[in-house]
Every structure is written in C-alpha cells, then in structure tokens.
Design a protein around this motif. Structure first.
Motif, PDB file in Angstrom:
ATOM      1  N   GLN A  17       0.779  -1.029  -0.103  1.00  0.00           N
ATOM      2  CA  GLN A  17       0.090  -0.230  -0.104  1.00  0.00           C
ATOM      3  C   GLN A  17       0.789   0.847   0.353  1.00  0.00           C
ATOM      4  OE1 GLN A  17      -2.572   0.360   3.441  1.00  0.00           O
ATOM      5  NE2 GLN A  17      -3.315   2.040   3.225  1.00  0.00           N
ATOM      6  N   ALA A  18       2.027   0.357   0.678  1.00  0.00           N
ATOM      7  CA  ALA A  18       2.517   2.440   1.105  1.00  0.00           C
ATOM      8  C   ALA A  18       3.576   2.340  -0.346  1.00  0.00           C
ATOM      9  CB  ALA A  18       3.978   2.461   1.955  1.00  0.00           C
ATOM     10  N   PHE A  19       3.980   2.026  -1.044  1.00  0.00           N
ATOM     11  CA  PHE A  19       4.127   1.561  -2.745  1.00  0.00           C
ATOM     12  C   PHE A  19       3.720   2.308  -3.284  1.00  0.00           C
ATOM     13  CE2 PHE A  19       5.033  -0.509  -6.540  1.00  0.00           C
ATOM     14  CZ  PHE A  19       6.871   0.434  -6.551  1.00  0.00           C
ATOM     15  N   TYR A  20       2.115   1.833  -3.409  1.00  0.00           N
ATOM     16  CA  TYR A  20       1.314   2.395  -4.213  1.00  0.00           C
ATOM     17  C   TYR A  20       1.255   3.560  -3.744  1.00  0.00           C
ATOM     18  CZ  TYR A  20      -0.210  -2.629  -5.721  1.00  0.00           C
ATOM     19  OH  TYR A  20       0.025  -3.539  -5.976  1.00  0.00           O
ATOM     20  N   THR A  21       1.027   4.216  -3.073  1.00  0.00           N
ATOM     21  CA  THR A  21       0.747   5.187  -2.479  1.00  0.00           C
ATOM     22  C   THR A  21       2.017   6.659  -2.843  1.00  0.00           C
ATOM     23  OG1 THR A  21      -0.499   4.819  -0.587  1.00  0.00           O
ATOM     24  CG2 THR A  21       0.659   7.329  -0.453  1.00  0.00           C
ATOM     25  N   ASN A  22       3.456   5.571  -2.742  1.00  0.00           N
ATOM     26  CA  ASN A  22       4.507   6.674  -3.137  1.00  0.00           C
ATOM     27  C   ASN A  22       4.824   6.648  -4.437  1.00  0.00           C
ATOM     28  OD1 ASN A  22       7.001   8.022  -3.200  1.00  0.00           O
ATOM     29  ND2 ASN A  22       8.063   6.387  -3.433  1.00  0.00           N
ATOM     30  N   CYS A  23       3.791   5.601  -5.559  1.00  0.00           N
ATOM     31  CA  CYS A  23       3.697   6.026  -6.670  1.00  0.00           C
ATOM     32  C   CYS A  23       3.210   7.508  -7.149  1.00  0.00           C
ATOM     33  CB  CYS A  23       3.032   5.198  -7.592  1.00  0.00           C
ATOM     34  SG  CYS A  23       4.004   3.212  -7.682  1.00  0.00           S
ATOM     35  N   LEU A  24       1.917   7.739  -6.885  1.00  0.00           N
ATOM     36  CA  LEU A  24       1.354   9.143  -7.142  1.00  0.00           C
ATOM     37  C   LEU A  24       1.849   9.716  -6.887  1.00  0.00           C
ATOM     38  CD1 LEU A  24      -1.811   7.374  -4.935  1.00  0.00           C
ATOM     39  CD2 LEU A  24      -2.035   8.382  -7.348  1.00  0.00           C
ATOM     40  N   THR A  25       2.745   9.977  -6.569  1.00  0.00           N
ATOM     41  CA  THR A  25       3.960  10.790  -6.579  1.00  0.00           C
ATOM     42  C   THR A  25       4.590  10.898  -7.710  1.00  0.00           C
ATOM     43  OG1 THR A  25       6.244   9.880  -5.623  1.00  0.00           O
ATOM     44  CG2 THR A  25       4.584  11.338  -3.521  1.00  0.00           C
ATOM     45  N   ASN A  26       4.464  10.796  -8.786  1.00  0.00           N
ATOM     46  CA  ASN A  26       4.712  11.134  -9.791  1.00  0.00           C
ATOM     47  C   ASN A  26       3.732  11.689 -10.952  1.00  0.00           C
ATOM     48  OD1 ASN A  26       5.234  10.466 -12.652  1.00  0.00           O
ATOM     49  ND2 ASN A  26       6.329   7.685 -12.165  1.00  0.00           N
ATOM     50  N   ASP A  27       4.415  12.531 -11.096  1.00  0.00           N
ATOM     51  CA  ASP A  27       4.044  13.694 -11.963  1.00  0.00           C
ATOM     52  C   ASP A  27       2.855  13.562 -13.458  1.00  0.00           C
ATOM     53  OD1 ASP A  27       4.197  15.412  -9.070  1.00  0.00           O
ATOM     54  OD2 ASP A  27       5.716  16.213 -10.325  1.00  0.00           O
ATOM     55  N   SER A  28       4.366  12.622 -13.819  1.00  0.00           N
ATOM     56  CA  SER A  28       3.802  11.727 -15.761  1.00  0.00           C
ATOM     57  C   SER A  28       2.137  11.098 -15.320  1.00  0.00           C
ATOM     58  CB  SER A  28       4.685  11.125 -16.001  1.00  0.00           C
ATOM     59  OG  SER A  28       5.585  10.652 -15.847  1.00  0.00           O
ATOM     60  N   LEU A  29       2.056  10.588 -14.445  1.00  0.00           N
ATOM     61  CA  LEU A  29      -0.035   9.967 -14.945  1.00  0.00           C
ATOM     62  C   LEU A  29      -0.738  10.492 -15.229  1.00  0.00           C
ATOM     63  CD1 LEU A  29       0.344   8.331 -10.881  1.00  0.00           C
ATOM     64  CD2 LEU A  29       1.698   7.258 -12.892  1.00  0.00           C
ATOM     65  N   SER A  30      -1.211   9.324 -16.233  1.00  0.00           N
ATOM     66  CA  SER A  30      -2.178   9.863 -16.817  1.00  0.00           C
ATOM     67  C   SER A  30      -3.375   9.662 -15.519  1.00  0.00           C
ATOM     68  CB  SER A  30      -2.418   8.858 -18.014  1.00  0.00           C
ATOM     69  OG  SER A  30      -2.896   7.477 -17.684  1.00  0.00           O
ATOM     70  N   PRO A  31      -4.465  10.570 -16.209  1.00  0.00           N
ATOM     71  CA  PRO A  31      -5.667   9.301 -15.135  1.00  0.00           C
ATOM     72  C   PRO A  31      -6.218   8.162 -14.999  1.00  0.00           C
ATOM     73  CG  PRO A  31      -6.038  11.533 -16.547  1.00  0.00           C
ATOM     74  CD  PRO A  31      -4.580  11.307 -17.314  1.00  0.00           C
ATOM     75  N   LYS A  32      -5.945   7.346 -16.107  1.00  0.00           N
ATOM     76  CA  LYS A  32      -6.035   6.307 -16.059  1.00  0.00           C
ATOM     77  C   LYS A  32      -5.253   5.608 -15.056  1.00  0.00           C
ATOM     78  CE  LYS A  32      -8.885   5.423 -20.335  1.00  0.00           C
ATOM     79  NZ  LYS A  32      -9.036   4.575 -21.690  1.00  0.00           N
ATOM     80  N   GLU A  33      -4.544   6.217 -15.088  1.00  0.00           N
ATOM     81  CA  GLU A  33      -2.415   5.332 -13.994  1.00  0.00           C
ATOM     82  C   GLU A  33      -3.446   5.814 -13.128  1.00  0.00           C
ATOM     83  OE1 GLU A  33       0.805   5.172 -17.274  1.00  0.00           O
ATOM     84  OE2 GLU A  33       1.031   6.797 -15.758  1.00  0.00           O
ATOM     85  N   ARG A  34      -3.356   7.448 -12.863  1.00  0.00           N
ATOM     86  CA  ARG A  34      -4.239   7.115 -11.526  1.00  0.00           C
ATOM     87  C   ARG A  34      -4.878   6.499 -10.800  1.00  0.00           C
ATOM     88  NH1 ARG A  34      -1.970  11.012  -8.550  1.00  0.00           N
ATOM     89  NH2 ARG A  34      -2.889  12.376  -6.884  1.00  0.00           N
ATOM     90  N   ASP A  35      -6.561   6.397 -11.004  1.00  0.00           N
ATOM     91  CA  ASP A  35      -7.227   5.907 -10.500  1.00  0.00           C
ATOM     92  C   ASP A  35      -7.088   4.659 -10.476  1.00  0.00           C
ATOM     93  OD1 ASP A  35      -8.906   7.783 -11.262  1.00  0.00           O
ATOM     94  OD2 ASP A  35      -9.280   8.089 -13.099  1.00  0.00           O
ATOM     95  N   LEU A  36      -6.260   3.802 -11.022  1.00  0.00           N
ATOM     96  CA  LEU A  36      -5.342   2.568 -10.920  1.00  0.00           C
ATOM     97  C   LEU A  36      -4.744   2.410  -9.807  1.00  0.00           C
ATOM     98  CD1 LEU A  36      -4.324  -0.254 -12.109  1.00  0.00           C
ATOM     99  CD2 LEU A  36      -2.997   0.338 -12.907  1.00  0.00           C
ATOM    100  N   LEU A  37      -3.905   3.270  -9.633  1.00  0.00           N
ATOM    101  CA  LEU A  37      -3.144   3.161  -8.431  1.00  0.00           C
ATOM    102  C   LEU A  37      -3.779   3.442  -7.395  1.00  0.00           C
ATOM    103  CD1 LEU A  37       0.360   4.815  -9.519  1.00  0.00           C
ATOM    104  CD2 LEU A  37       0.015   2.776  -9.031  1.00  0.00           C
ATOM    105  N   ILE A  38      -5.079   4.186  -7.381  1.00  0.00           N
ATOM    106  CA  ILE A  38      -5.990   4.421  -6.262  1.00  0.00           C
ATOM    107  C   ILE A  38      -6.932   3.344  -6.072  1.00  0.00           C
ATOM    108  CG2 ILE A  38      -7.726   5.833  -5.691  1.00  0.00           C
ATOM    109  CD1 ILE A  38      -6.637   8.538  -6.510  1.00  0.00           C
TER     110      ILE A  38
END
Length: 66
Positions: A17-38
C-alpha cells in the motif's frame, strides 16, 4: 496458520500500500494510471484491514484460552 505468518502478510500488505501511494507522487501519471493506483491502494488497504481484524480475533482467542 500461525499468527506470526498472518502478521507478516499484514506487514507486506501495508508495504505494498505504501509503495502504491509513493507511486502517486509521479507527476507524469495519466488520469487512468492515477485511478488504477488509487484502486490498488484501496484494495491493499482492505486486505491489510482484513488481516489486522483476523489477527486481533485470533490473538483474543489465544488470550481467552490461557
């Protein structure tokens, strides 16, 4: 299963969970990638909560027996 192994699973779920949360800090995520991580974070959180609740129940049962 031994409670120690269940606690190890709980710790790993929290780590993921912490790893996925850390991945959210990537500014180059698309909205779909952000939704996937969430969604992955929510699933990891639900898994860790289930494991935690089960471990608490198991621990209570152990202490009631002794």
């Amino acid at each position: 299963m031994e409670i120690e192994k269940l606690m190890a699973c709980y710790c790993k779920a929290r780590e993921i969970q912490a790893f996925y949360t850390n991945c959210l800090t990537n500014d180059s995520l698309s909205p779909k990638e952000r939704d996937l991580l969430i969604n992955l974070i929510k699933n990891a959180s639900a898994s860790s909560n289930l494991l935690k609740e089960y471990c608490q129940i198991q621990a209570n049962e152990i202490y009631e027996i002794t």
